[in-house]
Design a protein around this motif. Structure first.
Motif, PDB file in Angstrom:
ATOM      1  N   ARG A 119      -6.086 -29.729  12.696  1.00  0.00           N
ATOM      2  CA  ARG A 119      -7.109 -29.640  11.588  1.00  0.00           C
ATOM      3  C   ARG A 119      -8.025 -29.033  11.927  1.00  0.00           C
ATOM      4  O   ARG A 119      -8.594 -28.015  11.023  1.00  0.00           O
ATOM      5  CB  ARG A 119      -6.991 -30.832  10.934  1.00  0.00           C
ATOM      6  CG  ARG A 119      -5.848 -31.701  10.305  1.00  0.00           C
ATOM      7  CD  ARG A 119      -6.115 -32.927   9.559  1.00  0.00           C
ATOM      8  NE  ARG A 119      -5.004 -33.306   9.185  1.00  0.00           N
ATOM      9  CZ  ARG A 119      -4.435 -34.495   9.888  1.00  0.00           C
ATOM     10  NH1 ARG A 119      -5.399 -35.151  11.113  1.00  0.00           N
ATOM     11  NH2 ARG A 119      -3.307 -35.205   9.339  1.00  0.00           N
ATOM     12  N   LYS A 120      -8.907 -29.410  12.884  1.00  0.00           N
ATOM     13  CA  LYS A 120     -10.325 -28.563  13.295  1.00  0.00           C
ATOM     14  C   LYS A 120      -9.955 -26.934  13.286  1.00  0.00           C
ATOM     15  O   LYS A 120     -10.746 -26.191  12.660  1.00  0.00           O
ATOM     16  CB  LYS A 120     -10.685 -29.104  14.405  1.00  0.00           C
ATOM     17  CG  LYS A 120     -11.104 -30.545  14.155  1.00  0.00           C
ATOM     18  CD  LYS A 120     -11.847 -31.036  15.452  1.00  0.00           C
ATOM     19  CE  LYS A 120     -12.230 -32.657  15.216  1.00  0.00           C
ATOM     20  NZ  LYS A 120     -12.893 -33.043  16.476  1.00  0.00           N
ATOM     21  N   LEU A 121      -8.903 -26.713  14.294  1.00  0.00           N
ATOM     22  CA  LEU A 121      -8.919 -25.261  14.159  1.00  0.00           C
ATOM     23  C   LEU A 121      -8.246 -24.532  13.087  1.00  0.00           C
ATOM     24  O   LEU A 121      -8.571 -23.436  12.610  1.00  0.00           O
ATOM     25  CB  LEU A 121      -7.578 -25.153  15.427  1.00  0.00           C
ATOM     26  CG  LEU A 121      -7.940 -25.293  16.882  1.00  0.00           C
ATOM     27  CD1 LEU A 121      -6.695 -25.296  17.738  1.00  0.00           C
ATOM     28  CD2 LEU A 121      -8.952 -24.244  17.235  1.00  0.00           C
ATOM     29  N   CYS A 122      -7.416 -25.271  12.256  1.00  0.00           N
ATOM     30  CA  CYS A 122      -7.238 -24.723  10.973  1.00  0.00           C
ATOM     31  C   CYS A 122      -8.310 -24.551  10.032  1.00  0.00           C
ATOM     32  O   CYS A 122      -8.499 -23.510   9.083  1.00  0.00           O
ATOM     33  CB  CYS A 122      -6.330 -25.965  10.227  1.00  0.00           C
ATOM     34  SG  CYS A 122      -5.881 -25.558   8.511  1.00  0.00           S
ATOM     35  N   GLN A 123      -9.240 -25.400  10.105  1.00  0.00           N
ATOM     36  CA  GLN A 123     -10.645 -25.020   9.049  1.00  0.00           C
ATOM     37  C   GLN A 123     -11.310 -23.941   9.917  1.00  0.00           C
ATOM     38  O   GLN A 123     -12.093 -23.207   8.850  1.00  0.00           O
ATOM     39  CB  GLN A 123     -11.422 -26.435   9.330  1.00  0.00           C
ATOM     40  CG  GLN A 123     -10.907 -27.524   8.433  1.00  0.00           C
ATOM     41  CD  GLN A 123     -11.436 -29.024   8.703  1.00  0.00           C
ATOM     42  OE1 GLN A 123     -12.411 -29.104   9.616  1.00  0.00           O
ATOM     43  NE2 GLN A 123     -10.867 -29.860   8.145  1.00  0.00           N
ATOM     44  N   LEU A 124     -11.316 -23.477  11.154  1.00  0.00           N
ATOM     45  CA  LEU A 124     -11.971 -22.714  11.714  1.00  0.00           C
ATOM     46  C   LEU A 124     -11.401 -21.289  11.436  1.00  0.00           C
ATOM     47  O   LEU A 124     -12.060 -20.302  11.443  1.00  0.00           O
ATOM     48  CB  LEU A 124     -12.166 -22.773  13.281  1.00  0.00           C
ATOM     49  CG  LEU A 124     -13.243 -24.037  13.675  1.00  0.00           C
ATOM     50  CD1 LEU A 124     -13.158 -24.299  15.222  1.00  0.00           C
ATOM     51  CD2 LEU A 124     -14.712 -23.708  13.271  1.00  0.00           C
ATOM     52  N   ARG A 125      -9.916 -21.454  11.438  1.00  0.00           N
ATOM     53  CA  ARG A 125      -8.988 -19.952  11.485  1.00  0.00           C
ATOM     54  C   ARG A 125      -8.329 -20.318  10.015  1.00  0.00           C
ATOM     55  O   ARG A 125      -7.156 -20.263  10.239  1.00  0.00           O
ATOM     56  CB  ARG A 125      -8.337 -20.032  12.477  1.00  0.00           C
ATOM     57  CG  ARG A 125      -9.408 -19.606  13.737  1.00  0.00           C
ATOM     58  CD  ARG A 125      -9.859 -18.094  13.703  1.00  0.00           C
ATOM     59  NE  ARG A 125     -10.705 -17.798  15.054  1.00  0.00           N
ATOM     60  CZ  ARG A 125     -12.017 -17.768  15.049  1.00  0.00           C
ATOM     61  NH1 ARG A 125     -12.846 -18.041  13.852  1.00  0.00           N
ATOM     62  NH2 ARG A 125     -12.544 -17.366  16.141  1.00  0.00           N
ATOM     63  N   GLN A 126      -8.654 -20.552   9.142  1.00  0.00           N
ATOM     64  CA  GLN A 126      -7.880 -20.874   8.115  1.00  0.00           C
ATOM     65  C   GLN A 126      -6.880 -19.343   7.527  1.00  0.00           C
ATOM     66  O   GLN A 126      -5.838 -19.717   7.289  1.00  0.00           O
ATOM     67  CB  GLN A 126      -8.755 -21.032   6.562  1.00  0.00           C
ATOM     68  CG  GLN A 126      -9.413 -22.207   6.762  1.00  0.00           C
ATOM     69  CD  GLN A 126     -10.256 -22.774   5.600  1.00  0.00           C
ATOM     70  OE1 GLN A 126     -10.443 -21.893   4.651  1.00  0.00           O
ATOM     71  NE2 GLN A 126     -10.331 -23.987   5.479  1.00  0.00           N
ATOM     72  N   ASP A 127      -7.503 -18.496   8.040  1.00  0.00           N
ATOM     73  CA  ASP A 127      -6.651 -17.154   7.524  1.00  0.00           C
ATOM     74  C   ASP A 127      -5.422 -16.984   8.591  1.00  0.00           C
ATOM     75  O   ASP A 127      -4.775 -16.203   8.512  1.00  0.00           O
ATOM     76  CB  ASP A 127      -7.409 -15.741   7.936  1.00  0.00           C
ATOM     77  CG  ASP A 127      -8.185 -15.693   8.956  1.00  0.00           C
ATOM     78  OD1 ASP A 127      -8.348 -16.694   9.766  1.00  0.00           O
ATOM     79  OD2 ASP A 127      -8.654 -14.479   9.477  1.00  0.00           O
ATOM     80  N   HIS A 128      -5.432 -17.725   9.698  1.00  0.00           N
ATOM     81  CA  HIS A 128      -4.406 -17.604  10.745  1.00  0.00           C
ATOM     82  C   HIS A 128      -3.279 -18.761  10.404  1.00  0.00           C
ATOM     83  O   HIS A 128      -2.000 -18.436  10.827  1.00  0.00           O
ATOM     84  CB  HIS A 128      -4.922 -18.291  12.124  1.00  0.00           C
ATOM     85  CG  HIS A 128      -5.803 -17.351  12.791  1.00  0.00           C
ATOM     86  ND1 HIS A 128      -6.960 -16.752  12.354  1.00  0.00           N
ATOM     87  CD2 HIS A 128      -5.799 -16.748  14.140  1.00  0.00           C
ATOM     88  CE1 HIS A 128      -7.629 -16.044  12.965  1.00  0.00           C
ATOM     89  NE2 HIS A 128      -7.017 -15.990  14.250  1.00  0.00           N
ATOM     90  N   MET A 129      -3.484 -19.514   9.352  1.00  0.00           N
ATOM     91  CA  MET A 129      -2.583 -20.667   9.041  1.00  0.00           C
ATOM     92  C   MET A 129      -1.093 -20.044   8.398  1.00  0.00           C
ATOM     93  O   MET A 129      -0.029 -20.476   8.608  1.00  0.00           O
ATOM     94  CB  MET A 129      -2.920 -21.813   8.144  1.00  0.00           C
ATOM     95  CG  MET A 129      -3.944 -22.425   8.634  1.00  0.00           C
ATOM     96  SD  MET A 129      -3.229 -23.268  10.438  1.00  0.00           S
ATOM     97  CE  MET A 129      -4.008 -22.339  11.645  1.00  0.00           C
ATOM     98  N   SER A 130      -1.394 -18.745   7.648  1.00  0.00           N
ATOM     99  CA  SER A 130      -0.215 -18.189   7.281  1.00  0.00           C
ATOM    100  C   SER A 130       0.489 -17.544   8.154  1.00  0.00           C
ATOM    101  O   SER A 130       1.941 -17.712   8.470  1.00  0.00           O
ATOM    102  CB  SER A 130      -0.439 -17.160   6.168  1.00  0.00           C
ATOM    103  OG  SER A 130       0.533 -16.482   5.817  1.00  0.00           O
ATOM    104  N   SER A 131       0.110 -17.109   9.352  1.00  0.00           N
ATOM    105  CA  SER A 131       0.598 -16.526  10.394  1.00  0.00           C
ATOM    106  C   SER A 131       1.566 -17.566  11.075  1.00  0.00           C
ATOM    107  O   SER A 131       2.651 -17.415  11.689  1.00  0.00           O
ATOM    108  CB  SER A 131      -0.103 -15.755  11.286  1.00  0.00           C
ATOM    109  OG  SER A 131      -0.834 -14.568  10.553  1.00  0.00           O
ATOM    110  N   VAL A 132       0.753 -18.874  11.332  1.00  0.00           N
ATOM    111  CA  VAL A 132       1.267 -19.902  12.120  1.00  0.00           C
ATOM    112  C   VAL A 132       2.646 -20.289  11.395  1.00  0.00           C
ATOM    113  O   VAL A 132       3.591 -20.515  12.001  1.00  0.00           O
ATOM    114  CB  VAL A 132       0.281 -21.021  12.193  1.00  0.00           C
ATOM    115  CG1 VAL A 132       0.861 -22.267  12.739  1.00  0.00           C
ATOM    116  CG2 VAL A 132      -0.863 -20.707  13.062  1.00  0.00           C
TER     117      VAL A 132
END
Length: 361
Positions: free
Chosen positions: A61-74
């Motif tokens: 969740r912390k990484l998600c908040q730091l790199r929100q633009d990456h979550m679509s790729s994940v």
């Protein structure tokens, strides 16, 4: 493939809670990706969206908040991993079926078996590839085209450039995001849960390395009328099917291990070599998956289509677990005798033919 609902309590040495509470980051592959494309909806009310996604660990969740633009790729990587798992196991007793909750594959992945090893490795590989491509396509703020060094064997006159897939960044992000789930758990060394975490970390790494091992050098000629007066080369990701095929081979040759108190993998049978970081490992033998068992997360093979003439895993003998099979004659309609009509349509006839289908009892 449609998910199969499985509701049951986790049992056995490895299962200490109900599996419905055992979320997985792979759930991002089951979620719609549209929520990540609009930055205006990163916050829902007063609660960040990352905190509302089921299946993420605190560190994720912390990484998600730091790199929100990456979550679509994940999410795309996880979805690709799930689809590839279902392709590779389409003819097996366990066919990588999904369930309708955040655990994605249900309680079957809580068993530290070969199937869990493959699922973790293919999902990790999917994230590497998806993030690497997103970097190349300019979709992420923190990375761009590959900055990989020029290969030594490249012709001196060829240009090392272009916009290659950023595999190095994809690897590093996938390692941080996927592995943090296991590393943040404070399990006692030598415990069953500690052993499972080490197994997951090992197989995650094997998945990521499979992408690197299959990375290709791509070159393109430039010049008038195909003269190839100049050549530009860059690194390119493999097709994901190649990664799936490689990891399926690793699955077939996976090594049974135990984990020492120091956290090292030890081969259960000393006659076999110690697994490398590229190999898949498992701790417990797989159940047979022949009959429906909600507790184990097995939907069984009853009703599955089989090949009466095959001696492989898709054959009625193996897939039906010796129960026999039913034979059904059906009539199917399909397009045939297609012709191209100038201009511009294709005209086909409808043909009917008889088919014989065999399904497991």
């Amino acid at each position: 493939m449609e998910g199969t609902r499985l509701f049951a309590a986790c049992v056995g040495l490895m299962l200490s809670c109900t599996y419905a509470n055992y979320g997985s980051w792979m759930n991002l592959g089951m979620q719609g990706l549209d929520v990540w494309r609009n930055p205006q909806i990163y916050v829902v009310g007063t609660s960040p969206l990352c905190g509302r996604i089921p299946g993420l660990s605190p560190g994720q969740r912390k990484l998600c908040q730091l790199r929100q633009d990456h979550m679509s790729s994940v999410g795309r990587g996880a979805r690709a991993g799930i689809a590839e798992c279902q392709h590779q196991f389409r003819h097996s007793r366990w066919n990588c079926s999904t369930v309708d909750d955040s655990s994605v594959f249900g309680p079957v992945l809580q068993i530290p078996s070969r199937e869990a090893a493959f699922a973790h490795s293919i999902a990790a590989a999917g994230v590497v590839m998806s993030v690497a491509r997103s970097c190349r396509d300019g979709q992420l703020a923190s990375c761009g085209c590959s900055q990989a060094a020029r290969p030594d064997h490249l012709d001196d006159e060829w240009v090392w450039g272009g916009c290659g897939d950023n595999i190095h960044y994809g690897y590093r992000f996938a390692k941080g995001f996927v592995d943090v789930r296991e590393k943040e758990k404070k399990h006692k060394r030598g415990s069953v849960k500690f052993a499972r975490s080490r197994m997951n970390i090992h197989n995650n790494e094997a998945g990521r390395r499979s992408v690197i091992a299959l990375t290709k050098l791509n070159c393109k000629c430039h010049g008038v009328s195909g003269s190839c007066s100049a050549v530009t080369c860059w690194q390119r990701l493999p097709a994901f099917r190649e990664v799936g095929d490689l990891l399926k081979d690793k699955y077939d040759g996976a090594t049974e291990v135990t984990v020492t108190r120091r956290g090292r993998l030890r081969v259960t049978d000393r006659r076999y070599r110690r697994p490398t970081p590229e190999d898949l490992v498992y701790i417990q033998e797989s159940p047979d998956y022949c009959r429906k068992n909600s507790t184990l997360g097995s939907s069984g093979t009853t009703g599955r289509t089989c090949d009466r003439t095959s001696q492989g895993t898709d054959g009625c003998g193996l897939l039906c677990c010796g129960r026999g099979y039913n034979t059904q004659h059906v009539t199917v309609a399909e397009r045939c005798s297609c012709k191209f009509i100038w201009c511009c349509k294709v005209q086909c006839k409808t043909c009917r033919r008889e088919r014989t289908i065999h399904t497991c009892k």
